[in-house]
Design a protein around this motif. Structure first.
Motif, PDB file in Angstrom:
ATOM      1  N   LEU A 212       0.812  -1.218   0.000  1.00  0.00           N
ATOM      2  CA  LEU A 212       0.000   0.000   0.000  1.00  0.00           C
ATOM      3  C   LEU A 212       0.846   1.269   0.000  1.00  0.00           C
ATOM      4  CD1 LEU A 212      -2.835  -1.044   2.490  1.00  0.00           C
ATOM      5  CD2 LEU A 212      -2.824  -1.134  -0.010  1.00  0.00           C
ATOM      6  N   GLY A 213       2.010   1.237   0.684  1.00  0.00           N
ATOM      7  CA  GLY A 213       2.844   2.431   0.766  1.00  0.00           C
ATOM      8  C   GLY A 213       3.455   2.826  -0.566  1.00  0.00           C
ATOM      9  N   TYR A 214       3.541   1.912  -1.502  1.00  0.00           N
ATOM     10  CA  TYR A 214       4.145   2.202  -2.804  1.00  0.00           C
ATOM     11  C   TYR A 214       3.136   1.924  -3.926  1.00  0.00           C
ATOM     12  CZ  TYR A 214       8.249   1.969   0.167  1.00  0.00           C
ATOM     13  OH  TYR A 214       9.146   2.165   1.182  1.00  0.00           O
ATOM     14  N   GLY A 215       1.889   2.262  -3.629  1.00  0.00           N
ATOM     15  CA  GLY A 215       0.818   1.966  -4.578  1.00  0.00           C
ATOM     16  C   GLY A 215       0.995   2.643  -5.915  1.00  0.00           C
ATOM     17  N   GLN A 216       1.428   3.920  -5.912  1.00  0.00           N
ATOM     18  CA  GLN A 216       1.559   4.628  -7.189  1.00  0.00           C
ATOM     19  C   GLN A 216       2.686   4.047  -8.026  1.00  0.00           C
ATOM     20  OE1 GLN A 216       1.438   8.928  -7.132  1.00  0.00           O
ATOM     21  NE2 GLN A 216       2.763   9.084  -8.929  1.00  0.00           N
ATOM     22  N   LEU A 217       3.830   3.772  -7.390  1.00  0.00           N
ATOM     23  CA  LEU A 217       4.948   3.172  -8.126  1.00  0.00           C
ATOM     24  C   LEU A 217       4.537   1.832  -8.718  1.00  0.00           C
ATOM     25  CD1 LEU A 217       7.985   3.137  -8.878  1.00  0.00           C
ATOM     26  CD2 LEU A 217       8.380   1.970  -6.700  1.00  0.00           C
ATOM     27  N   LEU A 218       3.893   1.006  -7.922  1.00  0.00           N
ATOM     28  CA  LEU A 218       3.433  -0.291  -8.402  1.00  0.00           C
ATOM     29  C   LEU A 218       2.405  -0.131  -9.509  1.00  0.00           C
ATOM     30  CD1 LEU A 218       3.569  -3.369  -8.000  1.00  0.00           C
ATOM     31  CD2 LEU A 218       1.735  -3.144  -6.322  1.00  0.00           C
ATOM     32  N   GLY A 219       1.519   0.869  -9.353  1.00  0.00           N
ATOM     33  CA  GLY A 219       0.500   1.102 -10.371  1.00  0.00           C
ATOM     34  C   GLY A 219       1.102   1.495 -11.714  1.00  0.00           C
ATOM     35  N   VAL A 220       2.133   2.351 -11.689  1.00  0.00           N
ATOM     36  CA  VAL A 220       2.779   2.759 -12.936  1.00  0.00           C
ATOM     37  C   VAL A 220       3.452   1.566 -13.599  1.00  0.00           C
ATOM     38  CG1 VAL A 220       4.604   4.186 -13.945  1.00  0.00           C
ATOM     39  CG2 VAL A 220       3.104   5.153 -12.203  1.00  0.00           C
ATOM     40  N   ILE A 221       4.176   0.764 -12.809  1.00  0.00           N
ATOM     41  CA  ILE A 221       4.883  -0.392 -13.371  1.00  0.00           C
ATOM     42  C   ILE A 221       3.912  -1.404 -13.964  1.00  0.00           C
ATOM     43  CG2 ILE A 221       6.298  -2.400 -12.785  1.00  0.00           C
ATOM     44  CD1 ILE A 221       7.764  -0.656 -10.773  1.00  0.00           C
ATOM     45  N   VAL A 222       2.909  -1.794 -13.175  1.00  0.00           N
ATOM     46  CA  VAL A 222       1.950  -2.792 -13.661  1.00  0.00           C
ATOM     47  C   VAL A 222       1.114  -2.230 -14.816  1.00  0.00           C
ATOM     48  CG1 VAL A 222      -0.032  -4.221 -13.024  1.00  0.00           C
ATOM     49  CG2 VAL A 222       1.873  -3.978 -11.445  1.00  0.00           C
ATOM     50  N   GLY A 223       0.768  -0.939 -14.733  1.00  0.00           N
ATOM     51  CA  GLY A 223       0.021  -0.313 -15.824  1.00  0.00           C
ATOM     52  C   GLY A 223       0.799  -0.343 -17.129  1.00  0.00           C
ATOM     53  N   CYS A 224       2.103  -0.058 -17.068  1.00  0.00           N
ATOM     54  CA  CYS A 224       2.937  -0.133 -18.272  1.00  0.00           C
ATOM     55  C   CYS A 224       2.970  -1.551 -18.830  1.00  0.00           C
ATOM     56  CB  CYS A 224       4.355   0.333 -17.957  1.00  0.00           C
ATOM     57  SG  CYS A 224       4.537   2.095 -17.676  1.00  0.00           S
ATOM     58  N   MET A 225       3.058  -2.533 -17.931  1.00  0.00           N
ATOM     59  CA  MET A 225       3.118  -3.918 -18.390  1.00  0.00           C
ATOM     60  C   MET A 225       1.803  -4.336 -19.052  1.00  0.00           C
ATOM     61  SD  MET A 225       5.237  -5.707 -15.279  1.00  0.00           S
ATOM     62  CE  MET A 225       6.893  -5.114 -14.854  1.00  0.00           C
ATOM     63  N   LEU A 226       0.686  -3.891 -18.476  1.00  0.00           N
ATOM     64  CA  LEU A 226      -0.602  -4.195 -19.099  1.00  0.00           C
ATOM     65  C   LEU A 226      -0.726  -3.511 -20.460  1.00  0.00           C
ATOM     66  CD1 LEU A 226      -2.991  -3.921 -16.011  1.00  0.00           C
ATOM     67  CD2 LEU A 226      -2.411  -5.994 -17.281  1.00  0.00           C
TER      68      LEU A 226
END
Length: 407
Positions: A212-226
């Motif tokens: 949860l603390g790094y939600g935006q970073l994770l969101g950008v990475i996973v979003g790029c992969m999708l």
């Protein structure tokens, strides 16, 4: 008793492998909700499954590649060049997507971690030097340590030397290849149990709080992969086959990405990809080489991870990044990604190589690496799913294009 158990489990055995894996995922989640302690106790199932795949993958790659080259008939076409071109284009495109997303959604990191350590490569030359040295490693040691670069080199060399061998010798190599493939198929049949153990243990140990603390970073990475999986890769495939690419894309995601997501190892997923390539009726001489090679050098997901975390670190430190430097980062990320081994977390220690473009000290870069390990529960799984499924996708695209030209 055995008759009763057979009656209970017979409907499950009739389901396809993907459906069984889905049930394993659901069962793992339910077990964590009911009893986290019990979920930790089934971790052995996941560990055995991944260890079995990793154990058989080096032998499988060595035997299959050697047998494919030794049995190749003179004048029989393959599509390796086309696959390699797609690997390069796909990795560069993924890095560019990550850079653009990082500019559109600037992300800051909390760089206050302590006790961070690591030994990342210092420059591109070191990576290339390591690759060259690993390529001429002792073959026995390469098999023991799963050094796929050396395994490929020795398999290719042995295959070429055996092309002029007697028919009996080459038939014996083919029989050995079939036997090893049979063992692999048996291991893959245990995937539902293995993934059940992996899911249960991962959620019981890490939960979702760490993410949860790094939600935006994770969101950008996973979003790029999708985006790469559902937009960029289909465009590349359409460029090759000139028809709707999505049936092939979804088949590769369904047949490869699911298992890769949970095993978190491109190397361990090689047997799965080889089986999928066979089901897709691809050229065996091509996929016997391109799939193991892709597990080593086709790393679009790694390029995304390296680019996003590197730019997030620069943004956090207030370092301006111009467009030219960003383009250079794409190339560096793609080259660095090609040096990533096909194991879980392999891309993270290459982040300091990319951050060195911005003059960021290794000590700070390693703090970003530590953050990468925090989110790796999802990041590394998604990365491996993209990498591994793309191996089959690009192999299929190159084979279809080659077949169309010959028709």
């Amino acid at each position: 008793m055995f008759s009763a158990l057979s009656t209970v489990f017979r409907p499950l055995m009739r389901l396809g492998l993907v459906a069984q894996i889905a049930l394993g995922i659901v069962a793992g989640v339910l077990l964590v909700i009911i009893s986290p302690d019990a979920a930790r106790s089934v971790a052995l199932l996941g560990q055995l499954f991944v260890k079995a795949l990793k154990a058989v993958a080096p032998v499988l790659v060595f035997v299959l590649v050697a047998a494919a080259i030794a049995g190749h008939k003179q004048g029989q076409p393959t599509h390796i060049r086309g696959v390699l071109l797609l690997y390069v284009v796909g990795t560069l495109a993924a890095a560019m997507v990550a850079v653009i997303a990082s500019f559109l959604i600037p992300t800051e990191l909390s760089l206050d971690l302590s006790g961070v350590s690591g030994n990342p490569p210092s420059n591109i030359g070191e990576i290339l030097n390591n690759l060259v040295l690993s390529a001429v490693n002792n073959p026995v040691k390469a098999l023991l340590e799963a050094n796929f670069i050396a395994i490929l080199v020795w398999a290719v060399g042995l295959g070429f030397m055996l092309r002029n061998a007697s028919d009996t010798t080459r038939q014996g190599l083919d029989d050995l290849s079939d036997a090893v493939s049979g063992i692999v198929r048996g291991v893959i049949r245990l995937a539902p149990l293995g993934i059940f153990g992996l899911v249960a243990n991962t959620l019981a140990e890490s939960g979702i709080g760490a993410l949860l603390g790094y939600g935006q970073l994770l969101g950008v990475i996973v979003g790029c992969m999708l985006f790469v999986a559902l937009v960029t890769n289909p465009l590349i495939v359409f460029w090759q086959i000139r028809r709707n690419p999505y049936p092939l894309v979804f088949e590769c995601l369904r047949g490869s990405a699911i298992t890769a997501f949970f095993t978190r190892s491109s190397a361990a997923n090689i047997p799965v990809n080889l089986a999928l390539s066979e089901r897709l009726n691809l050229d065996s001489d091509t996929y016997a080489i391109s799939i193991p090679l892709g597990a080593t050098v086709n790393m679009a997901g790694a390029a995304i991870t390296i680019s996003v975390i590197s730019l997030a670190t620069a943004h956090t430190l207030g370092i301006p990044v111009d467009f030219g430097t960003a383009l250079l980062l794409c190339v560096v990320s793609a080259l660095a990604a090609c040096g990533v081994s096909g194991v879980a977390g392999g891309s993270l220690l290459l982040i300091p190589l990319a951050t060195s473009l911005f003059g960021i000290p290794t000590e700070v870069a390693m703090q970003a690496v530590a953050i990468g390990f925090v989110i790796s529960v999802v990041q590394d799984s998604a990365e491996t799913a993209l990498n591994s499924s793309t191996d089959v996708l690009f192999t299929a695209a190159a084979c279809h294009r080659g077949d169309a030209k010959q028709a």
